[in-house]
Design a protein around this motif. Structure first.
Motif, PDB file in Angstrom:
ATOM      1  N   ASN A 185      82.893 104.974  16.376  1.00 19.34           N
ATOM      2  CA  ASN A 185      82.000 106.018  15.881  1.00 19.34           C
ATOM      3  C   ASN A 185      82.278 106.201  14.400  1.00 19.34           C
ATOM      4  OD1 ASN A 185      80.546 107.041  18.160  1.00 19.34           O
ATOM      5  ND2 ASN A 185      82.494 107.874  18.893  1.00 19.34           N
ATOM      6  N   SER A 213      93.617 105.926  25.086  1.00 21.47           N
ATOM      7  CA  SER A 213      92.277 106.410  25.424  1.00 21.47           C
ATOM      8  C   SER A 213      92.291 107.664  26.276  1.00 21.47           C
ATOM      9  CB  SER A 213      91.516 105.314  26.175  1.00 21.47           C
ATOM     10  OG  SER A 213      91.395 104.182  25.378  1.00 21.47           O
ATOM     11  N   SER A 214      93.447 108.090  26.658  1.00 24.93           N
ATOM     12  CA  SER A 214      93.473 109.261  27.540  1.00 24.93           C
ATOM     13  C   SER A 214      93.101 110.520  26.760  1.00 24.93           C
ATOM     14  CB  SER A 214      94.863 109.408  28.154  1.00 24.93           C
ATOM     15  OG  SER A 214      95.820 109.429  27.117  1.00 24.93           O
ATOM     16  N   VAL A 215      92.381 111.367  27.433  1.00 17.20           N
ATOM     17  CA  VAL A 215      91.917 112.605  26.805  1.00 17.20           C
ATOM     18  C   VAL A 215      92.666 113.770  27.423  1.00 17.20           C
ATOM     19  CG1 VAL A 215      89.829 113.818  26.078  1.00 17.20           C
ATOM     20  CG2 VAL A 215      89.654 111.505  27.039  1.00 17.20           C
ATOM     21  N   PRO A 237      84.492 117.643  23.369  1.00 15.59           N
ATOM     22  CA  PRO A 237      84.052 116.621  24.329  1.00 15.59           C
ATOM     23  C   PRO A 237      83.520 115.368  23.632  1.00 15.59           C
ATOM     24  CG  PRO A 237      82.545 118.487  24.309  1.00 15.59           C
ATOM     25  CD  PRO A 237      83.742 118.899  23.504  1.00 15.59           C
ATOM     26  N   GLU A 238      83.005 115.498  22.422  1.00 13.16           N
ATOM     27  CA  GLU A 238      82.468 114.324  21.736  1.00 13.16           C
ATOM     28  C   GLU A 238      83.525 113.616  20.902  1.00 13.16           C
ATOM     29  OE1 GLU A 238      78.912 115.145  19.661  1.00 13.16           O
ATOM     30  OE2 GLU A 238      77.817 115.738  21.474  1.00 13.16           O
ATOM     31  N   PRO A 296      88.313 106.462  22.277  1.00 13.92           N
ATOM     32  CA  PRO A 296      87.572 106.387  23.530  1.00 13.92           C
ATOM     33  C   PRO A 296      87.483 104.947  24.060  1.00 13.92           C
ATOM     34  CG  PRO A 296      86.191 107.200  21.727  1.00 13.92           C
ATOM     35  CD  PRO A 296      87.489 106.805  21.137  1.00 13.92           C
ATOM     36  N   VAL A 297      87.366 104.852  25.364  1.00 10.69           N
ATOM     37  CA  VAL A 297      87.051 103.570  25.979  1.00 10.69           C
ATOM     38  C   VAL A 297      85.677 103.137  25.478  1.00 10.69           C
ATOM     39  CG1 VAL A 297      86.588 102.422  28.169  1.00 10.69           C
ATOM     40  CG2 VAL A 297      88.408 104.119  28.009  1.00 10.69           C
ATOM     41  N   ARG A 298      85.549 101.889  25.101  1.00  9.84           N
ATOM     42  CA  ARG A 298      84.235 101.443  24.634  1.00  9.84           C
ATOM     43  C   ARG A 298      83.883 100.086  25.205  1.00  9.84           C
ATOM     44  NH1 ARG A 298      85.830 100.085  18.369  1.00  9.84           N
ATOM     45  NH2 ARG A 298      83.703  99.332  18.249  1.00  9.84           N
ATOM     46  N   ARG A 299      82.582  99.896  25.381  1.00 12.20           N
ATOM     47  CA  ARG A 299      82.144  98.597  25.885  1.00 12.20           C
ATOM     48  C   ARG A 299      82.042  97.623  24.729  1.00 12.20           C
ATOM     49  NH1 ARG A 299      76.342  97.810  27.571  1.00 12.20           N
ATOM     50  NH2 ARG A 299      76.373  96.625  25.638  1.00 12.20           N
ATOM     51  N   LYS A 338      84.675  95.542  34.971  1.00 11.28           N
ATOM     52  CA  LYS A 338      84.412  96.422  33.824  1.00 11.28           C
ATOM     53  C   LYS A 338      85.493  96.247  32.774  1.00 11.28           C
ATOM     54  CE  LYS A 338      81.238  97.279  36.287  1.00 11.28           C
ATOM     55  NZ  LYS A 338      81.782  96.149  37.051  1.00 11.28           N
ATOM     56  N   GLU A 339      86.710  96.042  33.252  1.00 17.87           N
ATOM     57  CA  GLU A 339      87.805  95.900  32.301  1.00 17.87           C
ATOM     58  C   GLU A 339      87.598  94.688  31.388  1.00 17.87           C
ATOM     59  OE1 GLU A 339      91.621  95.891  34.191  1.00 17.87           O
ATOM     60  OE2 GLU A 339      92.711  95.871  32.292  1.00 17.87           O
ATOM     61  N   TYR A 346      85.113  96.081  28.772  1.00 17.88           N
ATOM     62  CA  TYR A 346      85.458  97.352  28.116  1.00 17.88           C
ATOM     63  C   TYR A 346      86.798  97.224  27.396  1.00 17.88           C
ATOM     64  CZ  TYR A 346      81.689 100.214  29.946  1.00 17.88           C
ATOM     65  OH  TYR A 346      80.462 100.765  30.184  1.00 17.88           O
ATOM     66  N   LEU A 347      86.939  98.027  26.369  1.00 12.86           N
ATOM     67  CA  LEU A 347      88.200  98.086  25.631  1.00 12.86           C
ATOM     68  C   LEU A 347      88.796  99.456  25.835  1.00 12.86           C
ATOM     69  CD1 LEU A 347      87.686  96.717  22.012  1.00 12.86           C
ATOM     70  CD2 LEU A 347      89.072  95.736  23.841  1.00 12.86           C
ATOM     71  N   LYS A 348      90.069  99.460  26.155  1.00 14.95           N
ATOM     72  CA  LYS A 348      90.774 100.750  26.188  1.00 14.95           C
ATOM     73  C   LYS A 348      91.076 101.204  24.771  1.00 14.95           C
ATOM     74  CE  LYS A 348      94.038 102.300  28.714  1.00 14.95           C
ATOM     75  NZ  LYS A 348      95.283 102.435  29.458  1.00 14.95           N
TER      76      LYS A 348
END
Lengths: 476, 1090
Positions: free
Chosen positions: B854, B907-909, B918-919, B927-930, B1084-1085, B1088-1090
């Motif tokens: 982001n 990546s843990s919140v 939240p954003e 964040p986890v991202r694809r 998914k793993e 996706y990237l942690k």
């Protein structure tokens, strides 16, 4: 943050039906900042009570001649062979001949007495269902751009198709089928401009048109597993097990969970799509009415699209577009089969033979099943054709005035709206635009075309750009 | 740039004017405390002026009966009642409308909801009783001034992104235990402000995966993983640093980041629309990006190259080929969509120029300038005139296929070839003159055919002089234009008719000469004599043209065979005088079409073309005629152009492969042109006159011939005169035509066998010509005749207003460019000048976006009012300044970001962060991202051992094994796999991609035959890489390879169960491993990237 745009997270919290329901309709931008966040449906409820739930768009690619179909011009016969008594606008081929009367006969049909040419005897029988707009206009004179204009309201690739907007606005009512389906069969192909015509544009990708090949074993790309169901199921179960371990590892990250469930949706689509395309249960009477077994192969193939269109709206698919087949056209090509720059009579006769009975059957079938009132049918090409000849027996493109019609979905049947001049060249009364057409369609779906927007690249964009008026005269 | 102080003055003056006008006497404001006055003047009045006055005022327009430009109007309200209830904001209609609480009444119209802070101010003001000093409506003039574009623009320039970056130092947050890294200090300070803490560091294997995907877009190899984890245990910072060094040095880095950049400029290989024609050599732009990013070329240099790389005085050169690397930067101007055969060509020009403006302004400035095509920008300090200032720059250039060879390659052997030609020409002239005394006798010796039988007999007898004889025979029916016609005719007439026949021919020649003179004198219309100074106003491109016309008698030589001279030409422009491998494009000045036809007199071969270009439209089509130039001798071609009356066109001549849209053709090709004239219907049409070809025979200063002997001498004298003039370099066009005939017919010695003394020279010429290389081409634009564009009123291209000087945006200091060129160089400098507040911010934000997922500004393409504001404004400024101080090094900036602890967070919140943020605006975790579409496809290839690491070259089909950056982008048929995973259609800049979740993705991974084939390849590889391994070890290897981590016991148990189920106690087979491979692709793993 734009208040219209529900955050994905909020959407997930509200959805009581869980991810399965959302797999197709929702599941969009992850970690989305406000600008990109959206949900499966933009509108929590329609702006006003909808008249129609679904749309079927019979696209006559290449440009049907209005003066040979729904807009009779007796003056052309009287002045046959004479030069046009007015300025001739630039044409695509610049091979302009003289006044060329229609080789087709017009007959008044139904209680409304709408004149329809001998090209469309079956559609003529449905005259009282039709609202013919004789004053449609386009801004471009060339297939690809006119196709884009008719589909998206913009003349270049990159904007969402009307079907995508409908899907975006209202979502889908079927969790196993896309909200916007484009049907093809036989020799039908994508019109000039390519699959971008069915694009979601800047809208989330789940609103893009999905092509279903109505008569192919692989009706949707990659829909056929390469192995036995049991084997695939076992593998997907393994995938799911491992995915769930990962999901726990990423704190139940919602987009990952959605992606996991997406596989289940895809798995189900593998059977729902074949089930949709399996018409073996249709009665002989239905088959005959559509012309499914017609010896004329392209008519039979188009009939299959029409029948599937009915089956799709029965299953709650929001927007269905049909594609003409190219093999009969004398001068048109596969992407633009109605495009008779020469050999208009034979070409239009063949094309009309392909679509006339199946479309009429679709109207009648929907009517008899009580679905026509909630299904809006649009019949339109990207432009009309010139009243003067191109060469000796063809017609060039005419975006200045042409005919389209609507049926069902709260349309005032038996209506003629607007008119062209005595030669059928320019719209002279109630000139209508593509924006007006879509404003009207959205209106019937319960959507205010000015309020269905999506923020992209610094603007709040809509299907009707900054234009469009609902054509109240054609709706009941 | 306007100095900040001055802006302040203008604003004060503006407010002052309105205040003075609306406050009659000091007594009226005595009721307002200073505090209330300040609140109104600072927080309320500007909002009302900006957003309300235009439609709700008391002089011109009061929508809904509401005037908001004075106290009375505001309180009285309009058709819906009072706008405000002083002291009661909760029930004030104005606020409800501004908050968008009432369906159908959302203000401002056509705009986003006003900021929450603005709405809070208005609420507070109403609750304070709405103190308002405006007791009188402003006069119309005052209103006009307050709502004038200039006043609005000045106010909008206060927007954050128009302010210069602040010179901020990294904060020194006391908690240095986490990190002393400047990025982390900024992040930590922000987290502290909301009482959040950074997440713990992510585990090393996940960090490695994050790093390799961020830097090279590929998964780590098992070897990398082992090495990294080991190094990380020793020294985490050092391990990261070393890995980053290695990854930044990898050629894969440029491939990864070029694909990001391609999104910013909507890279495409085709133009879209009907036919979807190729953009020739678009891939060279992609390769340029890869090289530039790998070489870490400073960003300002790349921006310069994107605007004007073809015009730089000292361009960068390709290290191996020496081609002009900088010129490749302008390729993005060609990635526009083009309609097919538009009947409104100006509309098309506006569309694609709009596309160029949109791309340049978004990509480099984060501004939506194209939103101001029809009116001043609705939200930003961008005027309609700004759009047309840029429109003038870009539309002064023409789509083109440019030639990028180094001067050395471009001019290879030119000097030598020129000199050799001079020597060969001298030798030829000498030899021809040496044989001149034979010519009358040769003519006289030619037998006169009397019957077919004789003719046949003569032919059999003819040997040495056969060329002459057959030429003479052929000339009889060929008409006066044939130089031997006079001879063949007169030798047949009886002696008594000789003089009369000569006189008759002379009369015919004079008539023709008179017609020619009349033709030359004909006006009006544009007419260019391209053999003379008229060429100066044309635009030559390519290495075969040097801007000068060739004089009459210029010759070309054969590059093989027995003949020496290929042709001799009248004065004109020719591309092939030294080699037909040379290329050329010749563009005319702009013409307003007030004529019906264009006539060109041209010659050419092998794909050379002439065409008229309407409003810079580059394609050919039904009403955009392209004609092949074919034929050695220049002849007239007619182009009907009445269809385009009142439009603007130019004319273009081009060798094969050099028009803006043609195949990637590499072949010998040439053209020559002598004249371009315009005509109206009814005007005399240009045509060849016999007089042009035989003048030397008739214009002699000698008595008329009385017999064949006289005439033979006359021919001899004519030829000698021509050869001598050719030798002296004084030959005329008419002499050239005459001489050409005798050379081309083989009547003058032109065989190597007859010219033995020339053989060494000719052979040397041919050797050097063979060394000439074909041009290297690239997509680009050509400078043409420049012009300030008129402002189109309401964006209507049929309503041109006053011209707008070419310049940069007014709000960024744009001053008219004083240059005869388009202004691209000046625009480039305006973009990269140090006080441009946007350029560095925009690029560092783009880099941040791709590293962190982001942007600091979440809308990387829009830094305007409708974009998001930065979450960390000071950090953004710090990075922008640091980037500039580092000379615009993209690699340094990336290194800075990925070596921060922020990048290495888990990546843990935390529950608290989930609630407060939240954003993740404050960046308390990663964040986890694809992965992007390309990274997914590349991972499939890399894991399965299929990845073909070949770099560069034309785009390939997605079924091939090259990296995705090399997959061609065909607008009408985008790669389905990449498209399914959100590779954007190339319609407009995309700094931020969608991440969607559609069944097509799952279906592709489940059933796409290509994916299955990759799975098969991987299974084979897995078996080969783990020979004799136990199944459990093998699938552990597969999971490790694909996911970049060791498999857990649970993973392994799940796989073991699966194998047990499917194999039902038989031996595992290759297909079983393929099934597992495909299952892993579906994880998914994996994507996706942690």
């Amino acid at each position: 943050m734009n208040q219209d745009q529900l955050s994905r997270r909020a959407m997930l919290c509200q959805a009581s039906t869980g991810f399965g329901m959302l797999a197709l309709a929702g599941l969009i931008s992850q970690e989305s900042p406000a600008a990109a966040a959206t949900t499966g449906r933009a509108l929590s409820r329609p702006h006003f009570p909808p008249k129609a739930k679904n749309v079927i768009f019979c696209y006559m690619s290449g440009g049907v001649s209005h003066i040979d179909s729904f807009d009779p011009k007796p003056r052309l016969a009287r002045e046959a062979g004479k030069p046009m008594p007015m300025k001739i606008e630039r044409t695509m081929f610049n091979n302009n001949g003289n006044i060329f009367p229609s080789p087709f006969e017009f007959t008044r049909h139904g209680d409304s007495g709408i004149p329809v040419s001998s090209m469309f005897p079956h559609i003529g029988e449905c005259a009282d269902e039709l609202a013919v707009i004789r004053s449609m206009t386009s801004e471009v004179n060339e297939h690809a751009q006119a196709n884009y204009f008719m589909h998206t309201g913009f003349t270049l690739e990159g904007s969402p198709s009307a079907g995508a907007w409908a899907s975006y606005g209202l979502g889908s009512e079927n969790q196993n089928l896309p909200g916007f389906v484009v049907l093809q069969s036989g020799y039908a192909t994508v019109p000039h401009g390519g699959v971008g015509l069915y694009s979601n544009g800047f809208l989330p990708a789940n609103h893009q048109g999905s092509i279903i090949h109505a008569d192919q074993p692989e009706a949707v790309k990659n829909i056929r597993p390469a192995e036995h169901d049991r084997r695939q199921r076992q593998r997907l179960d393994l995938v799911r097990q491992l995915d769930e371990l990962y999901l726990a590892n990423v704190n139940q990250h919602a987009p990952v969970e959605a992606a996991i469930n997406n596989f289940e949706t895809a798995y189900r689509m593998q059977s729902s799509v074949p089930e949709l395309c399996d018409i073996s249960g249709e009665s002989p009477a239905t088959r005959a009415m559509y012309g499914l077994d017609d010896p004329h192969p392209s008519k039979a193939a188009y009939a299959r699209q029409c029948l599937l269109a009915r089956r799709l709206v029965e299953r709650g698919v929001r927007f269905v577009e049909l594609s003409c087949l190219g093999q009969d056209a004398s001068d048109g090509q596969r992407p633009n089969p109605w495009d008779q720059h020469g050999g208009l009579k034979i070409g239009h006769t063949n094309m009309a033979q392909q679509v006339d009975q199946p479309i009429a059957a679709l109207i009648k079938d929907l009517r008899s099943r009580g679905l026509l009132d909630e299904t809006l049918i649009i019949w339109a090409g990207e432009f009309g054709r010139t009243p003067f000849s191109q060469g000796s027996e063809g017609r060039d493109h005419n975006p200045y005035g042409f005919s389209v019609w609507l049926a069902g979905g709260g349309v005032k049947g038996g209506t003629i709206y607007g008119q062209t001049d005595e030669y059928g060249y320019h719209a002279v009364e109630n000139a209508a635009t593509v924006y007006d057409l879509w404003a009207t369609v959205l209106h019937q779906l319960g959507i205010s075309h000015q309020d269905l927007t999506y923020r992209f690249a610094g603007r709040d964009l809509r299907l009707t750009d900054v234009y469009g008026n609902v054509l109240h005269d054609v709706i009941a | 740039m306007m100095p900040r102080k001055l802006i302040g003055v203008v604003l004060l003056a503006l407010h002052g004017a309105v205040v003075t006008g609306s406050i009659a006497a000091p007594g009226d404001v005595s009721g307002l405390s200073l505090e209330h006055r300040e609140l109104f003047e600072e927080k309320i009045r500007p909002v009302l002026v900006e957003h309300c006055y235009k439609c709700h005022n008391s002089s011109a327009e009061a929508e809904a009966g509401l005037a908001l430009d004075f106290r009375g109007g505001l309180r009285e309200g309009g058709n819906s009642g009072p706008a405000i209830l002083p002291g009661n904001s909760a029930d004030s209609l104005l606020l409800a409308v501004l908050r968008h609480e009432i369906e159908g009444q959302r203000m401002p119209a056509d705009g986003p909801r006003l900021d929450d802070e603005v709405l809070r101010n208005i609420a507070r003001w109403i609750d304070l009783g709405a103190p308002d000093p405006r007791d009188q409506p402003p006069s119309a003039a005052e209103l006009a001034e307050a709502t004038s574009w200039e006043a609005i623009r000045q106010r909008r320039m206060e927007w954050w992104s128009f302010q210069p970056p602040k010179d901020v130092a990294a904060p020194d947050v006391d908690d240095n235990r986490w990190s002393v890294h400047p990025v982390d200090q900024f992040v930590l300070r922000r987290l502290r402000e909301v009482a959040l803490s950074p997440a713990k560091p992510v585990e090393p294997s996940a960090l490695l995966r994050r790093l390799t995907f961020a830097l090279t877009g590929l998964p780590p190899t098992p070897e990398q993983r082992l090495a990294f984890i080991e190094a990380h245990q020793r020294d985490p910072l050092r391990a990261v640093d070393d890995l980053v060094t290695q990854q930044l040095a990898s050629p894969r880095f440029g491939e990864r980041w070029a694909r990001h950049w391609m999104d910013w400029v909507r890279y495409a290989d085709t133009h879209g629309s009907e036919g979807d024609p190729r953009i020739p050599y678009a891939w060279r732009y992609r390769d340029y990006l890869i090289r530039a990013l790998n070489a870490d070329i400073p960003y300002p240099q790349l921006v310069r190259e994107h605007l004007a790389g073809d015009l730089l005085d000292n361009p960068r050169r390709h290290p191996d080929t020496g081609t002009n690397e900088s010129a490749l930067g302008i390729g993005h101007f060609r990635f526009v969509q083009h309609g097919f055969a538009p009947t409104d060509a100006l509309d098309e020009l506006v569309r694609f120029t709009n596309d160029q403006i949109d791309t340049v302004s978004k990509a480099f400035s984060g501004l939506t300038v194209s939103c101001s095509r029809c009116h001043d920008h609705k939200f930003d300090a961008i005027g309609q005139s700004d759009f047309y200032a840029l429109f003038g720059i870009f539309s002064s250039c023409r789509p083109g296929t440019i030639t990028i060879d180094s001067p050395k390659v471009r001019d290879r052997n030119k000097t030598e070839l020129t000199e050799l030609k001079r020597q060969i020409r001298a030798g030829l002239a000498r030899q021809w003159l040496a044989t001149a005394h034979h010519w009358p006798a040769i003519l006289m010796a030619a037998p006169i055919p009397r019957s077919d039988e004789d003719n046949e007999h003569d032919t059999k007898q003819a040997t040495a002089m056969s060329d002459w004889h057959s030429a003479i025979d052929g000339a009889l029916g060929a008409g006066l234009a044939n130089p031997l016609h006079v001879w063949s005719k007169l030798r047949q007439v009886p002696p008594e008719e000789f003089s009369a026949t000569w006189d008759g021919l002379l009369t015919a020649w004079r008539a023709s000469a008179a017609a020619l003179a009349k033709q030359h004198a004909f006006g009006p219309g544009h007419a260019w004599d391209l053999s003379g100074n008229d060429l100066d106003s044309w635009f030559p491109e390519g290495n075969g043209l040097n801007g000068h016309a060739a004089p009459p008698g210029s010759m070309t030589l054969h590059t093989d065979g027995q003949q020496v001279v290929a042709d001799i030409y009248p004065a004109g422009v020719y591309t092939h005088l030294l080699s037909s491998k040379h290329n050329g494009v010749l563009n005319s000045p702009r013409m307003h079409v007030d004529f019906d036809q264009i006539w060109i007199r041209a010659s050419g071969s092998n794909g050379a073309t002439g065409r008229y270009v309407v409003q810079n439209y580059p394609r050919g089509a039904t009403v955009f005629k392209i004609k092949a130039l074919d034929g050695d001798r220049p002849h007239w071609y007619r182009f009907a152009i009445d269809y385009w009356h009142d439009d603007e066109i130019h004319f273009e001549f081009a060798t094969a492969g050099d028009t803006p849209i043609s195949g990637e053709i590499i072949t010998r090709s040439w053209f020559g042109v002598t004249d371009v004239v315009t005509r109206n219907a009814g005007d005399p049409q240009p045509r060849e006159e016999p007089a042009e070809f035989v003048a030397p025979l008739f214009t002699q200063d000698s008595p008329p011939p009385k017999n064949l002997g006289d005439l033979a001498d006359r021919y001899g004298r004519a030829l000698v005169t021509c050869v001598r003039a050719w030798q002296a370099g004084t030959i005329s066009n008419e002499q050239t035509h005459f001489l050409r005939y005798f050379v081309r017919s083989g009547l003058l010695p032109n065989q190597l066998s007859e010219l033995a003394f020339l053989v060494p020279l000719v052979m040397e010429y041919r050797r050097l010509e063979a060394e000439v290389t074909f041009p290297t081409r690239a997509p680009g634009i050509w400078e043409g005749d420049t012009r300030d564009a008129p402002l189109f009123v309401r964006g209507d291209h049929l309503s041109p207003g006053d011209p707008v000087p070419r310049r940069f945006l007014q709000s960024l200091g744009g001053q008219p460019y004083d240059t005869p060129a388009s202004g691209r160089r000046e625009l480039a400098e305006d973009l990269v000048q140090s006080d441009n507040p946007l350029t560095s911010r925009v690029i560092v934000n783009r880099i941040w976006h791709h590293v962190f997922g982001n942007g600091i500004v979440a809308t990387p393409d829009n830094f305007g009012r409708l974009g998001q504001e930065p979450t960390h404004p000071e950090l953004l400024d710090y990075l922008a300044n640091r980037f500039a101080a580092d000379g615009g090094s993209i690699k340094k900036m990336i290194r800075l970001l990925v070596t921060s602890q922020s990048f290495a967070m888990d990546s843990s919140v935390s529950a608290k962060a989930r609630a407060i943020d939240p954003e993740n605006r404050y960046l308390s975790h990663i964040p986890v991202r694809r992965l992007e579409a390309e990274a997914i496809r590349d991972s499939l290839l890399a894991i399965s051992g299929q990845l073909d690491e070949k770099m560069y070259g034309p785009g390939v089909d997605g079924r091939q094994s090259r990296r995705s950056v090399y997959v061609q982008v065909l607008r009408n048929s985008l790669d389905p796999l990449l498209r399914a995973f959100d590779a954007p259609p190339p319609a407009s800049p995309r700094g931020r991609r969608d991440v969607t979740n559609v069944p097509a993705q799952s279906l592709a991974l489940m059933n796409d035959p290509q994916v299955i084939a990759w799975a098969q390849a991987w299974a084979t590889l897995a078996v080969a890489e783990t020979p004799g391994a136990q199944p459990a070890d093998r699938y552990a290897w597969m999971l490790r390879t694909a996911l970049g981590r060791d498999a857990t016991g649970e993973d392994l148990r799940a796989v073991a169960n699966y194998f047990q189920t499917i194999s039902e106690s038989r031996e595992l087979q290759t297909t079983d491993w393929q099934d597992l491979a495909q299952a892993i692709f579906c994880l998914k793993e994996f994507i996706y990237l942690k």
